[in-house]
Write a protein that holds these residues in place. Structure first.
Motif, PDB file in Angstrom:
ATOM      1  N   ALA A   1      -1.837  12.643  -3.249  1.00 36.30           N
ATOM      2  CA  ALA A   1      -1.837  11.148  -2.853  1.00 36.30           C
ATOM      3  C   ALA A   1      -0.541  11.100  -1.928  1.00 36.30           C
ATOM      4  O   ALA A   1      -0.626  10.341  -0.878  1.00 36.30           O
ATOM      5  CB  ALA A   1      -1.413  10.303  -4.153  1.00 36.30           C
ATOM      6  N   TYR A   2       0.276  11.946  -1.999  1.00 33.85           N
ATOM      7  CA  TYR A   2       1.481  11.772  -1.085  1.00 33.85           C
ATOM      8  C   TYR A   2       1.012  12.345   0.396  1.00 33.85           C
ATOM      9  O   TYR A   2       1.496  11.811   1.469  1.00 33.85           O
ATOM     10  CB  TYR A   2       2.893  12.776  -1.478  1.00 33.85           C
ATOM     11  CG  TYR A   2       3.931  12.090  -0.728  1.00 33.85           C
ATOM     12  CD1 TYR A   2       4.787  11.287  -0.771  1.00 33.85           C
ATOM     13  CD2 TYR A   2       4.104  12.898   0.686  1.00 33.85           C
ATOM     14  CE1 TYR A   2       5.869  11.002  -0.095  1.00 33.85           C
ATOM     15  CE2 TYR A   2       5.388  12.728   1.386  1.00 33.85           C
ATOM     16  CZ  TYR A   2       6.078  11.877   1.273  1.00 33.85           C
ATOM     17  OH  TYR A   2       7.115  11.270   1.878  1.00 33.85           O
TER      18      TYR A   2
ATOM     19  N   VAL B   1       2.508   1.659  -3.514  1.00 36.64           N
ATOM     20  CA  VAL B   1       1.740   2.196  -4.575  1.00 36.64           C
ATOM     21  C   VAL B   1       1.429   3.783  -4.257  1.00 36.64           C
ATOM     22  O   VAL B   1       1.353   4.280  -5.460  1.00 36.64           O
ATOM     23  CB  VAL B   1       0.112   1.538  -4.281  1.00 36.64           C
ATOM     24  CG1 VAL B   1      -0.854   2.201  -5.304  1.00 36.64           C
ATOM     25  CG2 VAL B   1       0.415   0.103  -4.905  1.00 36.64           C
ATOM     26  N   ILE B   2       1.046   4.040  -3.080  1.00 34.26           N
ATOM     27  CA  ILE B   2       0.846   5.641  -3.070  1.00 34.26           C
ATOM     28  C   ILE B   2       2.048   6.514  -3.560  1.00 34.26           C
ATOM     29  O   ILE B   2       2.001   7.641  -4.344  1.00 34.26           O
ATOM     30  CB  ILE B   2       0.395   5.875  -1.595  1.00 34.26           C
ATOM     31  CG1 ILE B   2      -0.914   5.113  -1.175  1.00 34.26           C
ATOM     32  CG2 ILE B   2       0.399   7.256  -1.492  1.00 34.26           C
ATOM     33  CD1 ILE B   2      -1.245   5.277   0.232  1.00 34.26           C
ATOM     34  N   VAL B   3       3.212   6.142  -2.993  1.00 39.01           N
ATOM     35  CA  VAL B   3       4.357   7.103  -3.195  1.00 39.01           C
ATOM     36  C   VAL B   3       4.868   6.878  -4.755  1.00 39.01           C
ATOM     37  O   VAL B   3       5.519   7.652  -5.231  1.00 39.01           O
ATOM     38  CB  VAL B   3       5.639   6.818  -2.414  1.00 39.01           C
ATOM     39  CG1 VAL B   3       5.093   7.114  -0.818  1.00 39.01           C
ATOM     40  CG2 VAL B   3       6.115   5.268  -2.396  1.00 39.01           C
TER      41      VAL B   3
ATOM     42  N   THR C   1       0.827  -1.104  -0.131  1.00 39.03           N
ATOM     43  CA  THR C   1      -0.042  -0.111  -0.090  1.00 39.03           C
ATOM     44  C   THR C   1       0.736   1.275  -0.014  1.00 39.03           C
ATOM     45  O   THR C   1       0.444   2.308  -0.740  1.00 39.03           O
ATOM     46  CB  THR C   1      -0.852  -0.062   1.452  1.00 39.03           C
ATOM     47  OG1 THR C   1      -1.864  -0.934   1.069  1.00 39.03           O
ATOM     48  CG2 THR C   1      -1.889   1.317   1.482  1.00 39.03           C
ATOM     49  N   ALA C   2       1.836   1.218   0.938  1.00 37.79           N
ATOM     50  CA  ALA C   2       2.797   2.220   1.005  1.00 37.79           C
ATOM     51  C   ALA C   2       3.536   2.495  -0.453  1.00 37.79           C
ATOM     52  O   ALA C   2       3.698   3.775  -0.937  1.00 37.79           O
ATOM     53  CB  ALA C   2       3.861   2.140   2.053  1.00 37.79           C
TER      54      ALA C   2
ATOM     55  N   GLN D   1       8.410   0.603  -8.645  1.00 41.68           N
ATOM     56  CA  GLN D   1       8.420   2.264  -8.574  1.00 41.68           C
ATOM     57  C   GLN D   1       8.851   2.821  -9.665  1.00 41.68           C
ATOM     58  O   GLN D   1       8.466   3.737 -10.267  1.00 41.68           O
ATOM     59  CB  GLN D   1       9.192   2.598  -7.291  1.00 41.68           C
ATOM     60  CG  GLN D   1       8.874   3.956  -7.079  1.00 41.68           C
ATOM     61  CD  GLN D   1      10.076   4.978  -7.662  1.00 41.68           C
ATOM     62  OE1 GLN D   1      11.321   4.710  -7.661  1.00 41.68           O
ATOM     63  NE2 GLN D   1       9.701   5.932  -8.438  1.00 41.68           N
TER      64      GLN D   1
ATOM     65  N   VAL E   1      -1.959  11.635   1.390  1.00 40.17           N
ATOM     66  CA  VAL E   1      -2.605  10.535   2.112  1.00 40.17           C
ATOM     67  C   VAL E   1      -1.448   9.267   2.622  1.00 40.17           C
ATOM     68  O   VAL E   1      -1.854   9.018   3.733  1.00 40.17           O
ATOM     69  CB  VAL E   1      -3.272   9.917   0.948  1.00 40.17           C
ATOM     70  CG1 VAL E   1      -3.970   8.297   1.448  1.00 40.17           C
ATOM     71  CG2 VAL E   1      -4.482  10.484   0.415  1.00 40.17           C
ATOM     72  N   TYR E   2      -0.407   9.297   2.090  1.00 41.17           N
ATOM     73  CA  TYR E   2       0.750   8.562   2.445  1.00 41.17           C
ATOM     74  C   TYR E   2       1.052   9.093   3.954  1.00 41.17           C
ATOM     75  O   TYR E   2       1.297   8.412   5.029  1.00 41.17           O
ATOM     76  CB  TYR E   2       1.966   8.664   1.741  1.00 41.17           C
ATOM     77  CG  TYR E   2       3.193   7.624   2.185  1.00 41.17           C
ATOM     78  CD1 TYR E   2       3.154   6.343   2.596  1.00 41.17           C
ATOM     79  CD2 TYR E   2       3.986   8.400   2.849  1.00 41.17           C
ATOM     80  CE1 TYR E   2       4.091   5.637   3.193  1.00 41.17           C
ATOM     81  CE2 TYR E   2       5.158   7.962   3.689  1.00 41.17           C
ATOM     82  CZ  TYR E   2       5.056   6.545   3.676  1.00 41.17           C
ATOM     83  OH  TYR E   2       6.196   6.064   4.157  1.00 41.17           O
TER      84      TYR E   2
ATOM     85  N   PHE F   1       2.918   6.230  -7.042  1.00 45.12           N
ATOM     86  CA  PHE F   1       2.008   7.279  -8.118  1.00 45.12           C
ATOM     87  C   PHE F   1       2.378   8.670  -8.066  1.00 45.12           C
ATOM     88  O   PHE F   1       2.489   9.242  -9.068  1.00 45.12           O
ATOM     89  CB  PHE F   1       0.555   7.088  -7.505  1.00 45.12           C
ATOM     90  CG  PHE F   1      -0.490   7.921  -8.109  1.00 45.12           C
ATOM     91  CD1 PHE F   1      -1.019   7.640  -9.526  1.00 45.12           C
ATOM     92  CD2 PHE F   1      -0.942   8.999  -7.522  1.00 45.12           C
ATOM     93  CE1 PHE F   1      -1.894   8.301  -9.849  1.00 45.12           C
ATOM     94  CE2 PHE F   1      -1.909   9.965  -8.456  1.00 45.12           C
ATOM     95  CZ  PHE F   1      -2.211   9.479  -9.522  1.00 45.12           C
ATOM     96  N   THR F   2       2.740   9.094  -7.044  1.00 42.14           N
ATOM     97  CA  THR F   2       3.327  10.676  -6.763  1.00 42.14           C
ATOM     98  C   THR F   2       4.382  10.685  -7.776  1.00 42.14           C
ATOM     99  O   THR F   2       4.480  11.507  -8.481  1.00 42.14           O
ATOM    100  CB  THR F   2       3.516  10.718  -5.414  1.00 42.14           C
ATOM    101  OG1 THR F   2       2.430  10.796  -4.568  1.00 42.14           O
ATOM    102  CG2 THR F   2       4.041  12.289  -5.352  1.00 42.14           C
TER     103      THR F   2
END
Length: 454
Positions: A218-219, A21-23, A18-19, A176, A221-222, A25-26
């Motif tokens: 999104a970041y 995917v979020i970073v 999960t971590a 990534q 959110v992380y 995406f940023t």
């Protein structure tokens, strides 16, 4: 008890991915805007009555290289690494995302405002330098964006190392990188068609700005997720790293031969790829008879290939090892491919497609092994500074090489000399890779060992 909680959370596959995917995406949004203007040289250098901005090849080369100017000459990336190690992941990531957005807003203004033929010149202070005002403003914005994007990159690298050390580190970094390359591929493949469809050179940049804002959110959110993990003691390791960082510890980086070999390899390899992407669209049109409307799709094949291959090679490194060998193979492929471009054989579009696919494979091999190798030779508390120094040295190439190639192409429309320069970078990367294998065997870094600890 803290150590038990930390171990359970760090071993949670759901939390790790999960971590990631979020970073990732940023970072993907950042890479989209990095290359969103790369396919537009043919339009930017066209006259105003043809829908262009009237830039010269030199102007475009300076703009392309301006990405790293502040990082290189004001050492901002180096300081960014220290900020990361001292202030932590959340603060540094938010700061760098804000810089990216500000930079793109300035760049967008530069290419949309009507400067009515104004010129930015330093001749009044005795320096023979001038740019169209639109290029000067866009370059200033791109340089600010470059600071934010590079600091975001080292922050994301530390996030991944924090979660995946002892697990699928190379695969995670490979994924990534793959998502980042997807951003680059989208920019290379879609930018020119979007501009042609909208009839406005700023259309693709505006799209990139919107996507970058989404990536920055999104970041955030992380950061919420990271804070909750801190509260449950998962990030106790990060706190101890920040408290344990001292400037004197930087000598552990500067005196490490393996670190400098990886840094030089990064400089040489990326200097042979990213600057090439800036000019590849025009090369496809000039030397391989590719139609202008689809020429940007061929360079897009380079990052597109890495989307699938970088995680694959990263998984091989995790399970089998041979990281230094993977870097050597990629360097050999890079040199051979640019030699083929330099001698200009088979000037057909289908052959260019094959070469681009091979370059995409090379572009997957080296990063898949290089970035996960850094934590093997540098302690976690210094990892932000280490990645910052590598990115800083890399930015020297990303800044100066496009300017050199821009000047070279102006006097060499066949691109023979510029491709020869890129080939030299590849040959030098081979030499460094061989030395790295020798030093790794002597020092015992473990670059040839698997990452997953059983």
């Amino acid at each position: 008890m803290t150590e038990i909680i930390q171990k359970k959370l760090s071993d949670s596959a759901g939390a790790r991915w999960t971590a990631l995917v979020i970073v990732a995406f940023t970072m993907m949004m950042g890479y989209f805007i990095t290359d969103v203007m790369s396919p537009l040289e043919v339009i930017l250098t066209a006259s105003a009555d043809q829908g262009g901005l009237g830039w010269s090849s030199d102007d475009y080369g300076f703009f392309s290289g301006s990405y790293g100017l502040i990082n290189v000459f004001l050492l901002m990336l180096f300081f960014g690494g220290i900020i990361l190690d001292k202030m932590g992941i959340r603060f540094t990531g938010i700061m760098s995302c804000a810089l990216m957005v500000i930079g793109v807003v300035i760049k967008f203004y530069g290419i949309t405002a009507d400067f009515a033929g104004e010129v930015f010149s330093l001749q009044s202070i005795g320096i023979d330098f001038s740019l169209p005002m639109s290029a000067a403003v866009a370059s200033f914005g791109f340089a600010i964006f470059g600071v934010g994007c590079e600091i975001t990159g080292i922050t994301v690298s530390k996030v991944i190392t924090k979660w995946f050390t002892g697990h699928e580190l190379a695969l995670a970094m490979g994924l990534q990188v793959a998502l980042a390359r997807l951003g680059t591929a989208a920019a290379m493949g879609l930018s020119l068609p979007i501009v042609k469809a909208m009839g406005n050179v700023n259309a693709s940049v505006l799209l990139g700005l919107v996507l970058l804002i989404i990536g920055s959110i999104a970041y955030l959110v992380y950061c919420v997720m990271d804070k909750k993990l801190d509260a449950s003691a998962q990030a106790a390791e990060e706190s101890s790293e920040d408290e344990g960082f001292h400037f004197a510890d930087l000598k552990l980086i500067f005196t490490n031969p393996g670190f400098w070999l990886i840094t030089l390899l990064c400089l040489l390899f990326y200097s042979g790829v990213f600057p090439f992407l800036k000019f590849a669209t025009k090369l496809m049109i000039a030397n391989y008879n590719v139609p202008e409307g689809t020429a940007g799709l061929l360079p897009a094949m380079i990052p597109f290939g890495t989307i699938f291959l970088t995680p694959l090679f990263g998984s091989i490194y995790d399970k089998i090892g041979k990281g230094a060998t993977l870097m050597l193979i990629g360097s050999v492929m890079l040199a051979c491919i640019h030699i083929v471009f330099a001698i200009h054989i088979l000037p057909y579009g289908w052959f260019a497609v094959i070469i681009m696919i091979l370059l995409g494979i090379a572009f997957s091999l080296v990063p898949s092994a290089m970035w996960p190798s850094v934590p093997k030779i540098i302690p976690m508390k210094l990892l932000g500074s280490a990645y910052a120094i590598i990115f800083y040295i890399q930015n020297i190439g990303l800044s100066l090489v496009p300017m050199l190639i821009g000047k070279t192409n102006g006097a060499d429309p066949s691109y023979t000399l510029s491709m020869t320069i890129f080939a030299v970078f590849g040959i030098a990367a081979i030499v460094i890779s061989v030395i790295l294998i020798i030093v790794d065997k002597k020092k015992g870094y473990g670059l040839q060992d698997a990452n997953i600890k059983k």
